[in-house]
Design an enzyme around this catalytic site. Structure first.
Site, PDB file in Angstrom:
ATOM      1  N   CYS A   9       0.858  -1.211   0.075  1.00  0.00           N
ATOM      2  CA  CYS A   9      -0.150   0.067  -0.044  1.00  0.00           C
ATOM      3  C   CYS A   9       0.823   1.276   0.053  1.00  0.00           C
ATOM      4  CB  CYS A   9      -1.085  -0.015   1.117  1.00  0.00           C
ATOM      5  SG  CYS A   9      -1.728   1.684   1.373  1.00  0.00           S
ATOM      6  N   HIS A  13      -4.550   1.245   8.466  1.00  0.00           N
ATOM      7  CA  HIS A  13      -5.016   0.871   7.055  1.00  0.00           C
ATOM      8  C   HIS A  13      -6.400   0.675   7.018  1.00  0.00           C
ATOM      9  CE1 HIS A  13      -4.616  -0.131   2.772  1.00  0.00           C
ATOM     10  NE2 HIS A  13      -5.407  -1.217   3.024  1.00  0.00           N
ATOM     11  N   ASN A  47     -12.557  10.172  -2.539  1.00  0.00           N
ATOM     12  CA  ASN A  47     -12.861   9.242  -3.658  1.00  0.00           C
ATOM     13  C   ASN A  47     -13.060   7.890  -3.124  1.00  0.00           C
ATOM     14  OD1 ASN A  47     -13.071  11.218  -5.482  1.00  0.00           O
ATOM     15  ND2 ASN A  47     -10.645  11.282  -5.546  1.00  0.00           N
ATOM     16  N   HIS A  80      -5.973   3.354   0.254  1.00  0.00           N
ATOM     17  CA  HIS A  80      -5.849   3.540   1.757  1.00  0.00           C
ATOM     18  C   HIS A  80      -6.605   4.872   1.941  1.00  0.00           C
ATOM     19  CE1 HIS A  80      -3.009   3.856   5.479  1.00  0.00           C
ATOM     20  NE2 HIS A  80      -4.031   4.505   5.398  1.00  0.00           N
ATOM     21  N   HIS A  82      -8.216   8.121   2.530  1.00  0.00           N
ATOM     22  CA  HIS A  82      -7.577   9.604   2.539  1.00  0.00           C
ATOM     23  C   HIS A  82      -8.679  10.423   2.142  1.00  0.00           C
ATOM     24  CE1 HIS A  82      -6.903   7.933  -1.595  1.00  0.00           C
ATOM     25  NE2 HIS A  82      -7.097   9.132  -2.241  1.00  0.00           N
ATOM     26  N   HIS A  89      -9.031  14.383   1.035  1.00  0.00           N
ATOM     27  CA  HIS A  89      -8.548  15.489   0.336  1.00  0.00           C
ATOM     28  C   HIS A  89      -8.865  16.820   0.925  1.00  0.00           C
ATOM     29  CE1 HIS A  89      -7.135  13.292  -3.688  1.00  0.00           C
ATOM     30  NE2 HIS A  89      -8.215  12.476  -3.078  1.00  0.00           N
TER      31      HIS A  89
END
Ligand code: DGP
Length: 112
Positions: A3, A45, A85, A96, A98, A100
């Protein structure tokens, strides 16, 4: 684990750190879409928003506690956008979780 963001967390791949605490790491996106483009990730994770459950959702609260701190640090007093997303149709490229943070200009009203 294969990852990319776990490798960034491990320090195996360099990143421009913006913020870090016990649960959360934030760094500059390598391909910025706005003057400020920061990615906020859990140290644990989690594959995507679709993998959030009652067992791991506490870290999501930690991420959203960190976001205003990061926004203030980055000078985003006039507002910003937070997005994640998810999956193929959501165009998630790194598996993983996330978020933005985008800001530093008036963003497009287009969301999709
Ligand atoms: P998404 O498409 O939502 O999965 O976003 C993944 C983001 O990760 C994308 O905006 C580019 C960024 N990214 C990909 N590889 C790297 C990297 O090695 N370093 C950094 N800082 N960002 C990366």
């Amino acid at each position: 684990m294969d990852c990319l963001f776990c490798k960034i967390l491990a320090g195996d791949i360099p990143s421009a750190k913006v913020y870090e605490n016990e649960w959360v790491y934030a760094f500059r996106d390598i391909n910025p879409q706005a003057p400020v483009h920061v990615l906020v990730i859990p140290k644990e994770h989690i594959a995507s928003a679709d993998a959030i459950s009652a067992e791991n959702s506490a870290v999501v609260a930690r991420i959203f506690e960190a976001i205003p701190v990061i926004a203030k640090q980055e000078g985003l007093a006039n507002g910003y956008r937070v997005l994640t997303n998810c999956g193929e149709d959501g165009c998630q490229s790194v598996k993983h979780l996330h978020f933005h943070i985008l800001g530093g200009k008036k963003l497009s009203e287009q969301m999709g």
